[in-house]
Scaffold this motif. Structure first.
Motif, mmCIF file in Angstrom:
data_model
loop_
_atom_site.group_PDB
_atom_site.id
_atom_site.type_symbol
_atom_site.label_atom_id
_atom_site.label_comp_id
_atom_site.label_asym_id
_atom_site.label_seq_id
_atom_site.Cartn_x
_atom_site.Cartn_y
_atom_site.Cartn_z
ATOM 1 N N ASP A 196 25.641 -4.317 14.079
ATOM 2 C CA ASP A 196 24.647 -5.206 14.684
ATOM 3 C C ASP A 196 23.371 -5.012 13.876
ATOM 4 O OD1 ASP A 196 22.997 -6.723 16.253
ATOM 5 O OD2 ASP A 196 23.076 -5.412 18.004
ATOM 6 N N VAL A 197 22.994 -6.046 13.118
ATOM 7 C CA VAL A 197 21.906 -5.906 12.150
ATOM 8 C C VAL A 197 20.559 -6.296 12.762
ATOM 9 C CG1 VAL A 197 21.052 -6.579 9.879
ATOM 10 C CG2 VAL A 197 23.516 -6.363 10.264
ATOM 11 N N ILE A 198 19.596 -5.395 12.637
ATOM 12 C CA ILE A 198 18.241 -5.596 13.142
ATOM 13 C C ILE A 198 17.297 -5.753 11.951
ATOM 14 C CG2 ILE A 198 16.350 -4.535 14.437
ATOM 15 C CD1 ILE A 198 18.557 -2.967 15.971
ATOM 16 N N PHE A 199 16.358 -6.688 12.056
ATOM 17 C CA PHE A 199 15.404 -6.910 10.971
ATOM 18 C C PHE A 199 13.979 -6.645 11.465
ATOM 19 C CE2 PHE A 199 12.473 -9.437 8.402
ATOM 20 C CZ PHE A 199 12.866 -9.082 7.121
ATOM 21 N N PRO A 200 13.446 -5.452 11.208
ATOM 22 C CA PRO A 200 12.053 -5.177 11.585
ATOM 23 C C PRO A 200 11.113 -6.083 10.784
ATOM 24 C CG PRO A 200 13.253 -3.137 11.186
ATOM 25 C CD PRO A 200 14.102 -4.247 10.669
ATOM 26 N N ASP A 201 10.418 -6.977 11.476
ATOM 27 C CA ASP A 201 9.672 -8.018 10.758
ATOM 28 C C ASP A 201 8.351 -7.551 10.165
ATOM 29 O OD1 ASP A 201 8.184 -7.823 13.062
ATOM 30 O OD2 ASP A 201 8.732 -9.794 13.835
ATOM 31 N N GLN A 202 7.955 -6.306 10.420
ATOM 32 C CA GLN A 202 6.720 -5.789 9.835
ATOM 33 C C GLN A 202 6.934 -5.305 8.396
ATOM 34 O OE1 GLN A 202 4.799 -2.691 12.151
ATOM 35 N NE2 GLN A 202 3.315 -2.255 10.549
ATOM 36 N N GLN A 203 8.170 -5.158 7.990
ATOM 37 C CA GLN A 203 8.451 -4.615 6.668
ATOM 38 C C GLN A 203 7.892 -5.511 5.563
ATOM 39 O OE1 GLN A 203 12.680 -5.199 5.130
ATOM 40 N NE2 GLN A 203 13.020 -5.535 7.326
ATOM 41 N N GLY A 204 7.552 -4.868 4.439
ATOM 42 C CA GLY A 204 7.044 -5.592 3.276
ATOM 43 C C GLY A 204 7.484 -4.881 2.018
ATOM 44 N N CYS A 205 6.711 -5.017 0.960
ATOM 45 C CA CYS A 205 7.040 -4.365 -0.304
ATOM 46 C C CYS A 205 6.967 -2.852 -0.155
ATOM 47 C CB CYS A 205 6.075 -4.831 -1.385
ATOM 48 S SG CYS A 205 6.348 -4.065 -3.007
ATOM 49 N N CYS A 206 7.908 -2.156 -0.797
ATOM 50 C CA CYS A 206 7.913 -0.689 -0.733
ATOM 51 C C CYS A 206 6.892 -0.084 -1.685
ATOM 52 C CB CYS A 206 9.305 -0.150 -1.054
ATOM 53 S SG CYS A 206 9.839 -0.411 -2.769
ATOM 54 N N GLY A 207 6.308 -0.916 -2.555
ATOM 55 C CA GLY A 207 5.311 -0.428 -3.496
ATOM 56 C C GLY A 207 5.873 0.010 -4.831
ATOM 57 N N GLN A 208 7.159 -0.249 -5.049
ATOM 58 C CA GLN A 208 7.806 0.263 -6.252
ATOM 59 C C GLN A 208 7.105 -0.129 -7.556
ATOM 60 O OE1 GLN A 208 11.996 -0.022 -8.746
ATOM 61 N NE2 GLN A 208 11.877 -0.976 -6.745
ATOM 62 N N ILE B 116 -0.356 5.671 -7.515
ATOM 63 C CA ILE B 116 0.130 6.259 -6.265
ATOM 64 C C ILE B 116 -0.815 5.955 -5.099
ATOM 65 C CG2 ILE B 116 0.944 8.339 -5.134
ATOM 66 C CD1 ILE B 116 2.522 7.481 -7.661
ATOM 67 N N ASP B 117 -2.107 6.248 -5.278
ATOM 68 C CA ASP B 117 -3.060 6.039 -4.182
ATOM 69 C C ASP B 117 -3.132 4.575 -3.777
ATOM 70 O OD1 ASP B 117 -3.680 8.718 -4.002
ATOM 71 O OD2 ASP B 117 -5.442 8.585 -5.306
ATOM 72 N N SER B 118 -3.102 3.688 -4.756
ATOM 73 C CA SER B 118 -3.174 2.255 -4.448
ATOM 74 C C SER B 118 -1.925 1.764 -3.720
ATOM 75 C CB SER B 118 -3.346 1.444 -5.735
ATOM 76 O OG SER B 118 -4.523 1.807 -6.413
ATOM 77 N N SER B 119 -0.837 2.514 -3.853
ATOM 78 C CA SER B 119 0.424 2.126 -3.230
ATOM 79 C C SER B 119 0.559 2.623 -1.796
ATOM 80 C CB SER B 119 1.604 2.664 -4.053
ATOM 81 O OG SER B 119 1.543 2.238 -5.385
ATOM 82 N N LYS B 120 -0.326 3.521 -1.388
ATOM 83 C CA LYS B 120 -0.174 4.151 -0.074
ATOM 84 C C LYS B 120 -0.224 3.173 1.101
ATOM 85 C CE LYS B 120 -1.368 8.882 -1.309
ATOM 86 N NZ LYS B 120 -2.256 10.042 -1.097
ATOM 87 N N PRO B 121 -1.064 2.141 1.080
ATOM 88 C CA PRO B 121 -1.022 1.185 2.201
ATOM 89 C C PRO B 121 0.343 0.525 2.359
ATOM 90 C CG PRO B 121 -3.079 0.942 1.000
ATOM 91 C CD PRO B 121 -2.224 1.876 0.189
ATOM 92 N N ALA B 122 0.981 0.170 1.245
ATOM 93 C CA ALA B 122 2.314 -0.436 1.318
ATOM 94 C C ALA B 122 3.336 0.563 1.834
ATOM 95 C CB ALA B 122 2.729 -0.950 -0.065
ATOM 96 N N SER C 201 3.976 -0.762 -8.369
ATOM 97 C CA SER C 201 2.755 0.017 -8.613
ATOM 98 C C SER C 201 3.041 1.514 -8.676
ATOM 99 C CB SER C 201 1.709 -0.290 -7.531
ATOM 100 O OG SER C 201 2.231 -0.082 -6.238
ATOM 101 N N LEU C 202 4.020 1.976 -7.890
ATOM 102 C CA LEU C 202 4.405 3.386 -7.960
ATOM 103 C C LEU C 202 4.941 3.731 -9.341
ATOM 104 C CD1 LEU C 202 6.155 3.795 -4.488
ATOM 105 C CD2 LEU C 202 4.046 4.935 -5.217
ATOM 106 N N ASN C 203 5.794 2.858 -9.880
ATOM 107 C CA ASN C 203 6.368 3.092 -11.204
ATOM 108 C C ASN C 203 5.311 3.094 -12.299
ATOM 109 O OD1 ASN C 203 8.888 3.256 -10.102
ATOM 110 N ND2 ASN C 203 9.613 1.284 -10.835
ATOM 111 N N SER C 204 4.183 2.427 -12.026
ATOM 112 C CA SER C 204 3.101 2.368 -13.009
ATOM 113 C C SER C 204 2.104 3.499 -12.834
ATOM 114 C CB SER C 204 2.369 1.018 -12.899
ATOM 115 O OG SER C 204 3.257 -0.051 -13.193
ATOM 116 N N GLY C 205 2.352 4.354 -11.824
ATOM 117 C CA GLY C 205 1.496 5.517 -11.628
ATOM 118 C C GLY C 205 0.344 5.324 -10.662
#
Length: 239
Positions: free
Chosen positions: A32-44, A52-58, A46-50
């Motif tokens: 039974d699949v649930i979709f939490p609608d608050q989800q967004g980008c995981c920040g990957q 880190i702090d700018s990615s924390k809100p995501a 910007s994280l991959n580009s280093g």
């Protein structure tokens, strides 16, 4: 079993069919699949580009989104799963958030990992005639240690012959922002990957990471190779 679905940006914006088929496959397997609608980008990106702090809100937004319950979280994208698994490390200077991140990370599974290891299923009843090459993405095999699970599922697809290639586990050259910052090197890497794929003359290229498939598929298309590029969920939903 109830599960959360982590759709990811690429599914949401580029490969909606992968998201749709993932939900259909999970439901077919009794979930039974649930979709939490608050989800967004995981920040990957910007994280991959280093950044880190700018990615924390995501990161914090995604954590909050999946704290709505304590159910397993399933995603068809190994690279995004791998990024979320590192949240506790990125948030180590905020102990409360690091602890919350760890609880979410512990519940997160890449799709094939969840099907084989959690549901205990290796044959989903798929059928696809032809010869195929599987590309094991770096995120799956190096970051998540998901190596055998996709192969077990593909081995049980009726009519499908899996072909080994030279340097099968070598990176395709995408690597997120690497392909932008180091475009020339990335281009040579994907060229080599397509050369090895083409050498065995497959009908299909199969992978479990959309980003890698877009990268390799782009090169296949530019070279005019008659190889159909498929996400593994496309294969598992073939009948």
């Amino acid at each position: 079993m109830k599960v959360n679905f982590f759709v990811t940006c690429l599914c949401d914006t580029v490969k909606a069919e992968v998201a749709k088929k993932t939900v259909m496959l999970l439901e077919q397997l009794g979930c039974d699949v649930i979709f939490p609608d608050q989800q967004g980008c995981c920040g990957q990106p910007s994280l991959n580009s280093g950044y880190i702090d700018s990615s924390k809100p995501a990161m914090k937004n995604l954590i909050r989104a999946f704290e709505c319950n304590d159910l397993p979280i399933v995603t068809p994208a190994g690279s995004c799963a791998a990024s979320v698994k590192r949240y506790p490390e990125y948030l180590a200077d905020e102990p409360e958030w690091a602890e919350r991140a760890q609880k979410v990370a512990d519940r997160l599974f890449e799709l094939t990992q969840f099907i084989v290891n959690t549901l205990g299923v290796e044959n989903v009843g798929a059928r696809l005639e032809g010869r195929a090459v599987y590309h094991p993405s770096c995120s799956l095999i190096r970051k998540l240690n998901v190596r055998e699970e996709p192969l077990k599922l593909l081995a049980n697809v009726e009519g499908l012959e899996m072909l080994p290639i030279e340097n099968q586990e070598t990176c395709c050259g995408f690597g997120g922002t690497f392909s932008v910052k180091m475009a020339e090197i990335s281009g040579e890497m994907v060229k080599e990957k397509v050369h090895h794929i083409s050498a065995v003359e497959p009908d299909y290229l199969i992978g479990a990471d959309i980003s890698c498939l877009i990268n390799i598929g782009g090169r296949i298309n530019r070279e005019g190779k008659p190889v159909k590029v498929m996400h593994i969920v496309d294969v598992l939903m073939s009948r």
